[in-house]
Design an enzyme around this catalytic site. Structure first.
Site, mmCIF file in Angstrom:
data_model
loop_
_atom_site.group_PDB
_atom_site.id
_atom_site.type_symbol
_atom_site.label_atom_id
_atom_site.label_comp_id
_atom_site.label_asym_id
_atom_site.label_seq_id
_atom_site.Cartn_x
_atom_site.Cartn_y
_atom_site.Cartn_z
ATOM 1 N N CYS A 133 23.323 22.927 -4.560
ATOM 2 C CA CYS A 133 22.039 23.021 -5.043
ATOM 3 C C CYS A 133 21.730 23.266 -6.438
ATOM 4 O O CYS A 133 22.984 23.743 -7.185
ATOM 5 C CB CYS A 133 21.192 24.319 -4.235
ATOM 6 N N CYS A 145 20.001 25.472 -7.982
ATOM 7 C CA CYS A 145 20.390 26.888 -8.616
ATOM 8 C C CYS A 145 21.687 27.585 -8.695
ATOM 9 O O CYS A 145 22.088 28.322 -9.523
ATOM 10 C CB CYS A 145 19.301 27.716 -7.807
#
Length: 142
Positions: free
Chosen positions: A52, A54
């Site tokens: 992902c 993040c």
């Protein structure tokens, strides 16, 4: 390995390399996780890696940068959520009491979690805030 798994492994390799090149030991099987946890003494940082955004923009950079602190874990280890599912599941068994989260980070000592940073304390935070969270834990426990 099917075509999708092969493709995802190829895509995720740079994400793996980012941590291993910084000194993290990658655990890819449940047996490797068990062997690591049962044999390593002292402090270690566990990074549950992820594909992902993040993880890429926040978790991995913060984990790596936090190691520039005078006090730091003695060892570094990582598992890759969504890629090495069984290894990640086994590591999560050792993160007892914490909801599964990826990315996430745990400072551990002798198999016990000392400090845990879930995704919700990574996502929407600044890299500097995550570094501070980690280095405060290092100062306390390392």
């Amino acid at each position: 390995m099917n075509a999708y798994e092969a493709y995802m492994k190829e895509i995720s390799q740079p994400m793996r390399d980012e941590l291993t090149e910084a000194g993290f030991t990658e655990l890819v099987t449940p047996d490797e996780v068990d062997e690591y946890i049962s044999s390593v003494q002292g402090t270690y940082l566990v990074v549950v890696n992820s594909v992902c955004g993040c993880a890429a923009g926040l978790a991995r950079p913060a984990a790596i940068k936090s190691l520039e602190n005078d006090k730091r874990p003695e060892r570094l280890v990582t598992v890759f959520a969504g890629q090495d599912r069984e290894a990640t599941s086994r590591m999560r068994d050792y993160l007892e009491g914490y909801e599964p989260s990826s990315p996430s980070m745990a400072l551990m000592k002798d198999g016990q979690v000392l400090h845990f940073i879930p995704r919700e304390h990574i996502e929407d935070y600044e890299v500097e805030e995550i570094i501070e969270n980690l280095t405060n834990a290092y100062e306390t426990y390392c």
